[in-house]
Design an enzyme around this catalytic site. Sequence first.
Site, PDB file in Angstrom:
ATOM      1  N   ASN A   9      44.106 -31.474  15.458  1.00 38.63           N
ATOM      2  CA  ASN A   9      43.945 -32.735  14.727  1.00 38.63           C
ATOM      3  C   ASN A   9      43.456 -32.370  13.332  1.00 38.63           C
ATOM      4  O   ASN A   9      42.286 -32.044  13.151  1.00 38.63           O
ATOM      5  CB  ASN A   9      42.924 -33.633  15.448  1.00 38.63           C
ATOM      6  CG  ASN A   9      42.606 -34.887  14.657  1.00 38.63           C
ATOM      7  OD1 ASN A   9      43.264 -35.191  13.661  1.00 38.63           O
ATOM      8  ND2 ASN A   9      41.585 -35.608  15.099  1.00 38.63           N
ATOM      9  N   LYS A  11      42.979 -34.177  10.850  1.00 37.42           N
ATOM     10  CA  LYS A  11      42.198 -35.229  10.179  1.00 37.42           C
ATOM     11  C   LYS A  11      42.706 -35.369   8.731  1.00 37.42           C
ATOM     12  O   LYS A  11      43.881 -35.160   8.479  1.00 37.42           O
ATOM     13  CB  LYS A  11      40.697 -34.941  10.283  1.00 37.42           C
ATOM     14  CG  LYS A  11      40.288 -34.700  11.756  1.00 37.42           C
ATOM     15  CD  LYS A  11      38.816 -34.701  11.988  1.00 37.42           C
ATOM     16  CE  LYS A  11      38.550 -34.432  13.476  1.00 37.42           C
ATOM     17  NZ  LYS A  11      37.135 -34.484  13.808  1.00 37.42           N
ATOM     18  N   HIS A  93      40.487 -42.327  18.386  1.00 37.53           N
ATOM     19  CA  HIS A  93      39.561 -41.260  17.990  1.00 37.53           C
ATOM     20  C   HIS A  93      38.220 -41.895  17.620  1.00 37.53           C
ATOM     21  O   HIS A  93      38.178 -42.973  17.037  1.00 37.53           O
ATOM     22  CB  HIS A  93      40.132 -40.465  16.807  1.00 37.53           C
ATOM     23  CG  HIS A  93      39.375 -39.203  16.572  1.00 37.53           C
ATOM     24  ND1 HIS A  93      38.162 -39.194  15.919  1.00 37.53           N
ATOM     25  CD2 HIS A  93      39.624 -37.923  16.942  1.00 37.53           C
ATOM     26  CE1 HIS A  93      37.704 -37.947  15.898  1.00 37.53           C
ATOM     27  NE2 HIS A  93      38.579 -37.154  16.509  1.00 37.53           N
ATOM     28  N   GLU A  95      36.284 -41.377  15.300  1.00 33.32           N
ATOM     29  CA  GLU A  95      36.140 -41.694  13.869  1.00 33.32           C
ATOM     30  C   GLU A  95      36.788 -43.030  13.547  1.00 33.32           C
ATOM     31  O   GLU A  95      36.323 -43.770  12.674  1.00 33.32           O
ATOM     32  CB  GLU A  95      36.723 -40.542  13.027  1.00 33.32           C
ATOM     33  CG  GLU A  95      35.808 -39.317  13.093  1.00 33.32           C
ATOM     34  CD  GLU A  95      36.502 -37.974  12.975  1.00 33.32           C
ATOM     35  OE1 GLU A  95      37.674 -37.921  12.544  1.00 33.32           O
ATOM     36  OE2 GLU A  95      35.863 -36.959  13.325  1.00 33.32           O
ATOM     37  N   GLU A 164      36.151 -36.539  24.111  1.00 31.40           N
ATOM     38  CA  GLU A 164      35.512 -35.988  22.923  1.00 31.40           C
ATOM     39  C   GLU A 164      34.114 -36.590  22.772  1.00 31.40           C
ATOM     40  O   GLU A 164      33.972 -37.690  22.218  1.00 31.40           O
ATOM     41  CB  GLU A 164      36.332 -36.314  21.670  1.00 31.40           C
ATOM     42  CG  GLU A 164      37.714 -35.707  21.666  1.00 31.40           C
ATOM     43  CD  GLU A 164      38.221 -35.490  20.242  1.00 31.40           C
ATOM     44  OE1 GLU A 164      38.735 -34.401  19.983  1.00 31.40           O
ATOM     45  OE2 GLU A 164      38.092 -36.395  19.393  1.00 31.40           O
ATOM     46  N   GLY A 170      32.572 -31.859  15.118  1.00 33.44           N
ATOM     47  CA  GLY A 170      32.256 -31.373  13.777  1.00 33.44           C
ATOM     48  C   GLY A 170      30.805 -30.966  13.596  1.00 33.44           C
ATOM     49  O   GLY A 170      30.353 -30.752  12.476  1.00 33.44           O
ATOM     50  N   SER A 208      34.085 -29.333  18.626  1.00 31.02           N
ATOM     51  CA  SER A 208      33.637 -27.986  18.275  1.00 31.02           C
ATOM     52  C   SER A 208      34.213 -26.899  19.181  1.00 31.02           C
ATOM     53  O   SER A 208      33.519 -25.938  19.529  1.00 31.02           O
ATOM     54  CB  SER A 208      32.104 -27.913  18.241  1.00 31.02           C
ATOM     55  OG  SER A 208      31.596 -28.785  17.228  1.00 31.02           O
TER      56      SER A 208
HETATM   57  P1  13P Z   1      35.978 -30.528  15.711  1.00 33.86           P
HETATM   58  O1  13P Z   1      36.817 -29.536  16.492  1.00 33.86           O
HETATM   59  O2  13P Z   1      35.995 -30.273  14.243  1.00 33.86           O
HETATM   60  O3  13P Z   1      34.611 -30.688  16.285  1.00 33.86           O
HETATM   61  O4  13P Z   1      36.705 -31.958  15.890  1.00 33.86           O
HETATM   62  C1  13P Z   1      37.076 -32.379  17.146  1.00 33.86           C
HETATM   63  C2  13P Z   1      37.916 -33.577  17.017  1.00 33.86           C
HETATM   64  O5  13P Z   1      37.461 -34.619  16.588  1.00 33.86           O
HETATM   65  C3  13P Z   1      39.333 -33.473  17.362  1.00 33.86           C
HETATM   66  O6  13P Z   1      39.952 -34.701  17.404  1.00 33.86           O
END
Ligand code: 13P
Length: 246
Positions: A9, A11, A93, A95, A164, A170, A208
């Site tokens: 992903n 982002k 997601h 976010e 997640e 992150g 992560s």
């Molecule tokens: P990270 O791997 O940067 O923690 O992000 C995970 C994520 O949100 C994947 O959709």
Amino acid sequence: MRRKLVVGNWKMNGNRLTNTELLAGVEEAGPYTADVAVCAPFPYLSEVALSLQAKRIGWGAQDCSAHESGAYTGEVSAEMLAEFGCRFVIVGHSERRAYHAESDQLVADKAKIALKHNLTPIVCVGETLAEREANQTDAIVKRQMSAVIHTLGHCISQIVVAYEPVWAIGTGLTATPEQAQAVHALLRVQLHAATPKSDQMQILYGGSVKPDNAAALFSQPDIDGGLIGGASLKAADFVAICRAAR
Ligand code: 13P
């Protein structure tokens, strides 16, 4: 036996040059035992499609509209994504749930329209740190999942689920393999009550995931691969994670 799946992903990262270099690096290191895909920002989908056409790596988007078409400025429809060869679309997601106030029902509606256009929705669920500390993890992920089960009915078997934990995204904090497995097992039991095909469904872990923790996570019985954020932006790291899924 379920196949493993690793999805990057990206982002809101990348540009045309870095995307090309990244995809070349991931492609050259293949083929992989696991299925591999990348979810790119909308403007890059046509170039990603061109780079990956006839290759073994799939691609997808990070969101879609819950509407079919019409006066929804700024939105992108599932049908448009299908036209660009997307196989996947991430929906729900954390976010988007947090920054765009997406409800459980909206996420479910997005999953439904994605399936209608032959895209595989990767439906994300997960609890915040405060929810985990209040022992609400199980209740939260079950509530998020149950909206999707209710809306999709027997089609639920066609989705991919991604667990997640918000506190692991992150942050460099990863759920331990045991913590992640416990939630994956819980989700599979919930899916089992909804479809006889729950054993064939892929449940990914995200938060992560790095080259040094991927193998331990992916070796858990109910973890069928990963949804990778930061580490999917570096070819060497993403390749190592893809190779850890077998
Ligand atoms: P990270 O791997 O940067 O923690 O992000 C995970 C994520 O949100 C994947 O959709």
